[in-house]
Write an enzyme that holds these catalytic residues in place. Structure first.
Site, PDB file in Angstrom:
ATOM      1  N   ASP A 125       0.973  12.257   4.218  1.00  0.00           N
ATOM      2  CA  ASP A 125       0.466  11.029   4.227  1.00  0.00           C
ATOM      3  C   ASP A 125      -0.801  10.781   5.077  1.00  0.00           C
ATOM      4  OD1 ASP A 125       2.634  10.419   2.772  1.00  0.00           O
ATOM      5  OD2 ASP A 125       3.380   9.112   4.360  1.00  0.00           O
TER       6      ASP A 125
ATOM      7  N   GLU B  96       3.098   8.545  -3.675  1.00  0.00           N
ATOM      8  CA  GLU B  96       3.818   6.998  -3.962  1.00  0.00           C
ATOM      9  C   GLU B  96       2.321   6.128  -3.949  1.00  0.00           C
ATOM     10  OE1 GLU B  96       7.524   5.035  -2.402  1.00  0.00           O
ATOM     11  OE2 GLU B  96       5.869   5.029  -0.966  1.00  0.00           O
TER      12      GLU B  96
ATOM     13  N   GLU C 213      -3.572   3.135  -1.487  1.00  0.00           N
ATOM     14  CA  GLU C 213      -3.859   3.713   0.089  1.00  0.00           C
ATOM     15  C   GLU C 213      -4.589   4.969   0.092  1.00  0.00           C
ATOM     16  OE1 GLU C 213      -0.514   2.347   3.280  1.00  0.00           O
ATOM     17  OE2 GLU C 213       0.295   3.243   1.428  1.00  0.00           O
TER      18      GLU C 213
END
Length: 713
Positions: free
Chosen positions: A442, A520, A524
């Site tokens: 991430d 996912e 973002e």
């Protein structure tokens, strides 16, 4: 606002990583699987072949159109994966359809060893399966190619095996080959593989599931035959094989473009496969009079979880996307009769800002908090409420600076030289801290939020921006470095998260998982590249602005292609596409309706995680209003469930506002809470900028519209 060039990502050799160096206790040792010559430069932490270099290296990876596994012992497993599907998931299943082995290594009499990655690039990875067997695994290649090198005593014995029984073994005459250079292998599973060799190869059936090939040296190519009509095409292009491939971006001269070029050996033209997004971008480039040397073979198709892959002949491709220039403000401007409501909410939200109120030490949630505040300053400019901007500037300076100068208590960014990237203090000893940031999960999500806040604060306070430019550029370089010095001069790996073949990011880091890489939240990811583009605009760095805009545009196209599910489109099977309007987690080998943090029936979470944070560029992420209506109507019944968070409802209503603004406004006004990266001000700004009528604030402010051709300079 100029900076020292060493801090500019993509400018060649990177400068000092700025953040303090630290030794991680949780990252694996890369020297187990990478050749020694590759260890000098930072290594990828999110590559398509990551499973080959983690744990025992024996988990498969999907290298379209095949799943490949290197189980050790001088063997390479090739699988043309089957699919299972249900309303909740689509999954590819690995079985060892065909195994190619160095017979001596497999028998334990030779130099059996763990495989070694001897080379890699954007489009391929080279595995030395044994000292004599090398696999050139090139993405989108309809053949799997291995080269066999003679040892000190001469050519070596090769074996072929399968979990299926071989029911036909026949030598075929290939129109450009001599006898014994083409074989047809048919199995009791109904599958047929074609085997091509650069020199005659003698195959004999040792057992129902095993073939032997004594004393061979040269190149072997195997290809699954989906349909008998495709065999002449595979014959024609069997002698030319790729060994490496590189994707090039030149954001200054060719923004919103990616170019592929393959290194090849053998004779004739190169045959590769394109996924659906490739085909779309190839067509746009052809319309611009590029790709004149490329031929698309529409009838030559392989199945893939990403849609049918189509044959393309040509050793270089040009891919072109439609431009999506980043803007600070909404493209429409805020409706004049909505300004008062936005300003009222803005004053309340700014009035509630207090550095002490940000109590989290999580890099993700902290980043969301500072980006949320930065949005208030940008909206204030758009609606002409400049008097609140100083308070936002002070808040940002107080909250962002400690993460950049190392004074933040409880966490902070550090540099890990083992893999070459930023980690957090908490992530040094805990692989689960900060959602796995310490093992390179991430990174674009977390850093994207910080970069948005940095871009805004540096624009509001140029002296602060000059002081902390090195840290800003190190954060960008962590996941957006383009040029890497293979001799060891770089500090960050090339495009840590973005995959230049799938044309979207992967979020999972140094974790070996059978389903491969995953992501996912596409939105973002878009935020990360958009925010980097804003950093470029703020600092007058046209190259960074163009690079960020290009990656954001590609990420959005990929989201629309694979995450946004349209019933009847044919991308996925009908039971899955009929039950879903958005993918939860997209894996290399799987499409899952569930999220990491929520079950599939929490549809509002699935919608929200593909929309947040709400930004001007979100308009381009959801350009199809008919699909948006379908998505919202699919989601709305889930809001009747007990315990649905108010913060998730806000994102559903935000999309509803694209086609029914007044209804959405009424629902948003009734909300009692908002996502920690969102605010009532942001939601009202969004809806009032979509509503029709006279508008204000559609000029540039400190934004972009007045210089929309920046990427040409």
């Amino acid at each position: 606002m100029p900076h020292h060039g060493s801090h500019r990502p993509g400018a060649g050799v990177q400068g000092d990583p700025v953040f303090p160096r630290a030794t991680s206790r949780v990252v694996p040792d890369p020297s187990r699987f990478f050749a020694p010559g590759l260890l000098a430069a930072p290594l990828p932490t999110n590559a398509f072949f990551q499973n080959f270099v983690l744990k025992d290296g024996d988990m498969p990876e999907y290298i379209h159109p095949y799943s490949i596994r290197s189980p050790g012992g001088g063997a390479l497993d090739v699988c043309y994966p089957s699919r299972s599907h249900s309303p909740s998931s689509v999954t590819q299943t690995f079985v060892a359809d065909l195994t190619v082995s160095d017979a001596a290594a497999a028998a334990g009499t030779g130099s059996a060893q763990r495989h070694v990655v001897s080379a890699f690039d954007d489009l391929s990875v080279t595995l030395d399966v044994s000292q004599s067997l090398r696999a050139h695994l090139v993405r989108g290649c309809p053949y799997v190619t291995v080269t066999v090198t003679a040892n000190a005593t001469g050519p070596i014995d090769i074996s072929f095996a399968s979990v299926h029984a071989f029911v036909e073994l026949s030598s075929c005459q290939c129109h450009h080959g001599s006898s014994g250079t083409k074989w047809r292998l048919r199995m009791d599973s109904g599958q047929t593989f074609l085997l091509y060799a650069s020199a005659p190869i003698r195959l004999a059936q040792a057992t129902p599931t095993q073939l032997s090939a004594p004393a061979f040296a040269g190149a072997i190519r195997v290809a699954y035959l989906p349909d008998a009509s495709m065999e002449p095409v595979l014959d024609r292009y069997s002698r030319c094989f790729p060994t490496a491939g590189h994707a090039t971006m030149n954001p200054n001269d060719r923004p919103f473009c990616v170019d592929y070029a393959w290194h090849k050996e053998g004779h004739g033209e190169l045959l590769m496969l394109a996924h659906p997004l490739h085909l779309r971008l190839l067509a746009l480039a052809a319309a611009a009079d590029e790709n004149r040397a490329v031929r698309v073979l529409d009838g030559f198709r392989y199945r893939s979880i990403d849609g049918d892959m189509v044959g393309v002949v040509g050793c270089s491709w040009a891919l072109r996307a439609d431009p999506v220039p980043p803007t600070w403000h909404s493209t429409r401007g805020v409706r004049a009769d909505g300004v008062a409501e936005v300003v009222a909410a803005l004053r309340a939200d700014v009035g509630a800002l207090a550095p002490a109120a940000v109590t989290t030490t999580s890099s993700y949630f902290y980043g969301k908090a500072v980006a949320r505040a930065a949005r208030l300053a940008v909206i204030a400019e758009e609606v002409g409420c400049a008097d609140v901007v100083p308070a936002v500037r002070e808040f940002l300076a107080a909250t962002v600076t400690p993460w950049l100068d190392g004074s933040f208590q409880g966490n902070g960014f550090l540099y890990d030289a083992t893999w070459g990237g930023l980690v957090t203090m908490q992530g040094l000893t805990d692989s689960g801290a900060d959602f796995g940031f310490g093992i390179y999960n991430d990174h674009h999500y977390h850093l994207g939020y910080f970069l948005y806040a940095i871009a805004v604060l540096a624009r509001l306070d140029p002296s602060w921006g000059r002081q902390y430019a090195p840290q800003a550029y190190a954060m960008v370089a962590d996941f957006m470095t383009v040029s890497c010095d293979k001799s060891g001069g770089s500090f960050f790996t090339r495009l840590r998260m973005f995959d230049l073949w799938t044309l979207h990011s992967w979020a999972g880091g140094l974790a070996a998982i059978p389903d491969g890489r995953n992501q996912e939240s596409t939105s973002e990811a878009v935020n990360a590249y958009y925010s980097a583009a804003l950093v470029g605009l703020t600092y007058g760095d046209a190259r960074l602005a163009s690079l960020g805009a290009t990656l954001a545009a590609l990420e959005m196209l990929a989201a629309q292609t694979w995450w946004h599910v349209r019933d009847g489109e044919g991308m996925y099977e009908e039971d899955f596409s009929g039950s879903n309007r958005v993918v939860g987690v997209l894996w290399a080998n799987k499409r899952d309706s569930a999220l990491w943090f929520a079950p599939a029936e929490w549809k509002e979470c699935r919608l929200g995680i593909q929309l947040l944070p709400l930004l001007p560029i979100s308009e381009a992420l959801f350009p199809d209003v008919a699909f948006v209506r379908d998505l919202v109507e699919w989601t709305l019944p889930a809001l009747a469930r007990d315990g649905v968070g108010e913060w998730w409802k806000g994102f559903v209503y935000a999309l509803q506002g694209l086609y029914d603004t007044e209804a959405a406004l009424a629902k948003i006004r009734a909300l009692t809470a908002h996502d920690n990266g969102n605010s009532l001000t942001n939601l009202l700004w969004w809806l009032h900028s979509w509503a029709r009528g006279s508008v204000v604030g559609d000029g540039d402010g400190f934004g972009f519209a007045a210089s929309c051709c920046w990427y040409r300079h």
